[in-house]
Write a protein that holds these residues in place. Structure first.
Motif, PDB file in Angstrom:
ATOM      1  N   LYS A   5       0.800  -1.251  -0.058  1.00 21.74           N
ATOM      2  CA  LYS A   5      -0.241   0.074   0.134  1.00 21.74           C
ATOM      3  C   LYS A   5       0.831   1.109  -0.066  1.00 21.74           C
ATOM      4  CE  LYS A   5      -3.648  -0.011   2.596  1.00 21.74           C
ATOM      5  NZ  LYS A   5      -4.556   0.081   3.819  1.00 21.74           N
ATOM      6  N   LYS A   6       2.067   1.144   0.931  1.00 21.21           N
ATOM      7  CA  LYS A   6       2.768   2.452   0.722  1.00 21.21           C
ATOM      8  C   LYS A   6       3.479   2.581  -0.420  1.00 21.21           C
ATOM      9  CE  LYS A   6       6.895   4.142   3.232  1.00 21.21           C
ATOM     10  NZ  LYS A   6       7.875   3.932   4.299  1.00 21.21           N
ATOM     11  N   GLY A   7       3.920   1.567  -1.091  1.00 31.40           N
ATOM     12  CA  GLY A   7       4.422   1.654  -2.684  1.00 31.40           C
ATOM     13  C   GLY A   7       3.533   2.386  -3.528  1.00 31.40           C
ATOM     14  N   ILE A   8       2.262   1.781  -3.381  1.00 25.91           N
ATOM     15  CA  ILE A   8       1.237   2.144  -4.478  1.00 25.91           C
ATOM     16  C   ILE A   8       1.035   3.866  -4.214  1.00 25.91           C
ATOM     17  CG2 ILE A   8      -1.113   2.259  -5.034  1.00 25.91           C
ATOM     18  CD1 ILE A   8      -0.885  -0.788  -4.582  1.00 25.91           C
ATOM     19  N   LEU A   9       0.886   4.259  -2.974  1.00 23.97           N
ATOM     20  CA  LEU A   9       0.710   5.575  -2.727  1.00 23.97           C
ATOM     21  C   LEU A   9       1.790   6.359  -3.013  1.00 23.97           C
ATOM     22  CD1 LEU A   9      -1.325   5.316   0.834  1.00 23.97           C
ATOM     23  CD2 LEU A   9      -2.358   5.622  -1.382  1.00 23.97           C
ATOM     24  N   LEU A  10       2.781   5.949  -2.882  1.00 20.50           N
ATOM     25  CA  LEU A  10       4.001   7.009  -3.618  1.00 20.50           C
ATOM     26  C   LEU A  10       3.853   6.864  -5.076  1.00 20.50           C
ATOM     27  CD1 LEU A  10       7.162   5.160  -1.257  1.00 20.50           C
ATOM     28  CD2 LEU A  10       6.203   7.581  -1.325  1.00 20.50           C
ATOM     29  N   ILE A  11       3.599   5.929  -5.663  1.00 24.93           N
ATOM     30  CA  ILE A  11       3.456   5.818  -7.060  1.00 24.93           C
ATOM     31  C   ILE A  11       2.369   6.988  -7.636  1.00 24.93           C
ATOM     32  CG2 ILE A  11       2.764   4.517  -9.129  1.00 24.93           C
ATOM     33  CD1 ILE A  11       4.237   2.140  -7.927  1.00 24.93           C
ATOM     34  N   VAL A  12       1.327   7.037  -6.734  1.00 28.25           N
ATOM     35  CA  VAL A  12       0.232   7.714  -7.087  1.00 28.25           C
ATOM     36  C   VAL A  12       0.553   9.075  -6.822  1.00 28.25           C
ATOM     37  CG1 VAL A  12      -2.321   8.365  -6.338  1.00 28.25           C
ATOM     38  CG2 VAL A  12      -1.763   5.857  -6.675  1.00 28.25           C
ATOM     39  N   ASP A  13       1.427   9.527  -6.061  1.00 24.69           N
ATOM     40  CA  ASP A  13       1.780  10.738  -5.807  1.00 24.69           C
ATOM     41  C   ASP A  13       2.660  11.371  -6.625  1.00 24.69           C
ATOM     42  OD1 ASP A  13       0.284  10.993  -3.529  1.00 24.69           O
ATOM     43  OD2 ASP A  13       1.729  10.418  -2.057  1.00 24.69           O
ATOM     44  N   GLY A  14       3.114  10.398  -7.822  1.00 30.54           N
ATOM     45  CA  GLY A  14       3.890  11.027  -8.754  1.00 30.54           C
ATOM     46  C   GLY A  14       5.329  10.858  -8.146  1.00 30.54           C
ATOM     47  N   THR A  15       5.731  10.085  -7.286  1.00 29.10           N
ATOM     48  CA  THR A  15       7.151  10.292  -6.724  1.00 29.10           C
ATOM     49  C   THR A  15       8.157   9.556  -7.843  1.00 29.10           C
ATOM     50  OG1 THR A  15       6.355   9.825  -4.644  1.00 29.10           O
ATOM     51  CG2 THR A  15       8.705   9.423  -5.075  1.00 29.10           C
ATOM     52  N   ASP A  16       9.231  10.039  -7.981  1.00 32.71           N
ATOM     53  CA  ASP A  16      10.319   9.396  -8.992  1.00 32.71           C
ATOM     54  C   ASP A  16      10.707   7.989  -8.604  1.00 32.71           C
ATOM     55  OD1 ASP A  16      12.572  10.031 -10.951  1.00 32.71           O
ATOM     56  OD2 ASP A  16      13.717   9.120  -9.376  1.00 32.71           O
ATOM     57  N   PRO A  17      10.769   7.233  -9.883  1.00 34.66           N
ATOM     58  CA  PRO A  17      10.957   5.661  -9.560  1.00 34.66           C
ATOM     59  C   PRO A  17      12.068   5.362  -8.750  1.00 34.66           C
ATOM     60  CG  PRO A  17      10.364   6.244 -11.744  1.00 34.66           C
ATOM     61  CD  PRO A  17      10.492   7.580 -11.173  1.00 34.66           C
ATOM     62  N   GLU A  18      13.326   6.114  -8.797  1.00 31.53           N
ATOM     63  CA  GLU A  18      14.411   5.872  -8.115  1.00 31.53           C
ATOM     64  C   GLU A  18      14.060   6.186  -6.573  1.00 31.53           C
ATOM     65  OE1 GLU A  18      17.284   4.315  -8.818  1.00 31.53           O
ATOM     66  OE2 GLU A  18      16.236   3.808 -10.660  1.00 31.53           O
ATOM     67  N   LEU A  19      13.331   7.194  -6.339  1.00 28.10           N
ATOM     68  CA  LEU A  19      13.031   7.668  -4.892  1.00 28.10           C
ATOM     69  C   LEU A  19      12.223   6.578  -4.202  1.00 28.10           C
ATOM     70  CD1 LEU A  19      13.346   9.496  -2.660  1.00 28.10           C
ATOM     71  CD2 LEU A  19      11.573  10.960  -3.483  1.00 28.10           C
ATOM     72  N   VAL A  20      11.294   6.188  -5.215  1.00 26.22           N
ATOM     73  CA  VAL A  20      10.183   4.956  -4.720  1.00 26.22           C
ATOM     74  C   VAL A  20      11.083   3.820  -4.294  1.00 26.22           C
ATOM     75  CG1 VAL A  20       8.606   3.465  -5.165  1.00 26.22           C
ATOM     76  CG2 VAL A  20       8.392   5.691  -6.033  1.00 26.22           C
ATOM     77  N   ARG A  21      12.180   3.343  -5.249  1.00 25.12           N
ATOM     78  CA  ARG A  21      12.948   2.188  -5.035  1.00 25.12           C
ATOM     79  C   ARG A  21      13.607   2.423  -3.987  1.00 25.12           C
ATOM     80  NH1 ARG A  21      15.022  -2.208  -7.632  1.00 25.12           N
ATOM     81  NH2 ARG A  21      13.946  -1.341  -9.602  1.00 25.12           N
ATOM     82  N   GLY A  22      14.343   3.487  -3.609  1.00 20.96           N
ATOM     83  CA  GLY A  22      15.033   3.880  -2.568  1.00 20.96           C
ATOM     84  C   GLY A  22      14.269   3.701  -1.038  1.00 20.96           C
ATOM     85  N   ILE A  23      12.974   4.325  -1.143  1.00 11.93           N
ATOM     86  CA  ILE A  23      12.342   4.564   0.108  1.00 11.93           C
ATOM     87  C   ILE A  23      11.866   3.005   0.339  1.00 11.93           C
ATOM     88  CG2 ILE A  23      10.026   4.805   0.968  1.00 11.93           C
ATOM     89  CD1 ILE A  23      10.168   7.561  -0.493  1.00 11.93           C
ATOM     90  N   MET A  24      11.500   2.175  -0.597  1.00 15.18           N
ATOM     91  CA  MET A  24      10.883   0.894  -0.385  1.00 15.18           C
ATOM     92  C   MET A  24      12.015  -0.325   0.074  1.00 15.18           C
ATOM     93  SD  MET A  24       7.829   1.018  -1.127  1.00 15.18           S
ATOM     94  CE  MET A  24       7.199  -0.598  -1.593  1.00 15.18           C
ATOM     95  N   GLU A  25      13.284   0.051  -0.353  1.00 12.16           N
ATOM     96  CA  GLU A  25      14.401  -0.653  -0.190  1.00 12.16           C
ATOM     97  C   GLU A  25      15.004  -0.170   1.147  1.00 12.16           C
ATOM     98  OE1 GLU A  25      17.262  -0.726  -3.174  1.00 12.16           O
ATOM     99  OE2 GLU A  25      16.167  -2.050  -4.574  1.00 12.16           O
ATOM    100  N   THR A  26      14.901   1.035   1.601  1.00  9.98           N
ATOM    101  CA  THR A  26      15.178   1.094   3.066  1.00  9.98           C
ATOM    102  C   THR A  26      14.449   0.689   4.060  1.00  9.98           C
ATOM    103  OG1 THR A  26      16.020   3.570   2.234  1.00  9.98           O
ATOM    104  CG2 THR A  26      15.514   3.094   4.607  1.00  9.98           C
ATOM    105  N   GLU A  27      12.927   0.702   3.699  1.00 15.87           N
ATOM    106  CA  GLU A  27      12.114   0.110   4.585  1.00 15.87           C
ATOM    107  C   GLU A  27      12.494  -1.637   4.737  1.00 15.87           C
ATOM    108  OE1 GLU A  27       7.341  -0.460   5.577  1.00 15.87           O
ATOM    109  OE2 GLU A  27       8.183   1.153   4.410  1.00 15.87           O
ATOM    110  N   LEU A  28      12.738  -2.015   3.578  1.00 19.64           N
ATOM    111  CA  LEU A  28      12.815  -3.360   3.483  1.00 19.64           C
ATOM    112  C   LEU A  28      14.280  -3.850   4.312  1.00 19.64           C
ATOM    113  CD1 LEU A  28      12.767  -5.682   0.308  1.00 19.64           C
ATOM    114  CD2 LEU A  28      14.541  -6.130   1.695  1.00 19.64           C
ATOM    115  N   ILE A  29      15.169  -3.037   4.229  1.00 20.62           N
ATOM    116  CA  ILE A  29      16.610  -3.241   5.306  1.00 20.62           C
ATOM    117  C   ILE A  29      16.213  -3.088   6.517  1.00 20.62           C
ATOM    118  CG2 ILE A  29      18.800  -2.131   5.568  1.00 20.62           C
ATOM    119  CD1 ILE A  29      19.013  -1.390   2.665  1.00 20.62           C
ATOM    120  N   SER A  30      15.490  -2.054   6.852  1.00 16.03           N
ATOM    121  CA  SER A  30      15.048  -2.050   8.287  1.00 16.03           C
ATOM    122  C   SER A  30      14.225  -3.181   8.987  1.00 16.03           C
ATOM    123  CB  SER A  30      14.035  -0.557   8.403  1.00 16.03           C
ATOM    124  OG  SER A  30      13.646  -0.784   9.790  1.00 16.03           O
TER     125      SER A  30
END
Length: 264
Positions: free
Chosen positions: A111-136
């Motif tokens: 859900k978090k990833g989808i909302l980032l996409i809907v908000d028009g977030t840059d793909p690299e920033l989406v990947r960075g945010i999602m991977e940071t949460e995954l690492i956490s």
């Protein structure tokens, strides 16, 4: 409930109990019960681990024991199909249409990833945010895994300490030959307790937590790749084939073809 964990731990206990009863007889089972040995081995192991962790991490590590009995709800094929369905929605109605679909999802990570996409977030920033949460997430899992690995290494060590304590007492009583056998037996019980703690409890728990962690991380990696593919506007059939590559060849058989026609 995870039947494999329950059966494994119970059968380990049953095999050990059978060996003891078969050799000593049930009437002599008290030979294997010694309170001072248990205090040295279990108390020493648990408190040594406590000394190397913060209190909150120590309590979280203890609580994680119950996780091995919970079967993780991880249906990779169903999740891939869900991503394909989302890609079809985005292809027909646009990325903004995913916001409504996200409201029906139980997976907070997706859900978090989808909302980032809907908000028009840059793909690299989406990947960075999602991977940071995954690492956490993985770091939190590794703390619990390390707790049981550390406890498993402490068990035999403190069992040996208990054995040495018993041997010292035995050597002081060498003038009484009748006490040598019982004293040696008590000394060795601590080693037995340490081995049981390490190999009956700690190693299986750490192994199951590692397996659960690997499965969850794979699920989230699939989610990241799937959402970024949707954001890039890739064809649902292409997305499906990309995500199926995460599965073992045998698991790909029977995976439904969720993609629609390219002009759909």
């Amino acid at each position: 409930m995870d039947l494999a964990s329950i059966l494994g731990l119970l059968l380990c206990f049953a095999m050990c109990a059978y060996g003891i009863i078969d050799n000593a007889g049930i009437q002599n089972i008290n030979r294997y019960l010694d309170l001072p040995s248990a205090i040295i081995t279990f108390g020493g192991a648990f408190f040594a681990v406590l000394a190397s962790y913060s209190l909150s991490d120590y309590i979280a590590g203890l609580k994680s024991f119950m996780l091995v009995f919970k079967a993780p709800a991880m249906d990779v094929k169903a999740m891939i199909q869900q991503i394909i369905d989302l890609s079809n929605i985005a292809r027909k109605e646009g990325l903004l249409s995913l916001e409504e679909a996200a409201g029906n999802l139980d997976d907070e990570f997706m859900k978090k990833g989808i909302l980032l996409i809907v908000d028009g977030t840059d793909p690299e920033l989406v990947r960075g945010i999602m991977e940071t949460e995954l690492i956490s997430i993985e770091d939190r899992h590794k703390k619990k895994i390390s707790f049981w690995e550390d406890l498993g290494s402490m068990g035999p060590a403190w069992g040996m300490i208990g054995t040495l304590v018993g041997l010292v007492n035995m050597l002081y009583e060498m003038d009484d030959p009748s006490s040598i056998g019982p004293s040696m037996a008590v000394a060795l019980i601590t080693t037995l307790y340490g081995s049981l703690l390490a190999n009956w409890i700690c190693a299986p728990v750490a192994g199951k937590l590692k397996a659960n962690n690997a499965a969850e991380i794979m699920m989230k990696e699939i989610t990241v790749e799937g959402l970024l593919s949707i954001q890039a506007g890739e064809n649902p059939r292409v997305i499906e084939e990309k995500l199926k590559s995460f599965l073992a060849p045998g698991d790909r058989v029977g995976q439904s073809d969720g993609g629609e026609e390219e002009n759909g």
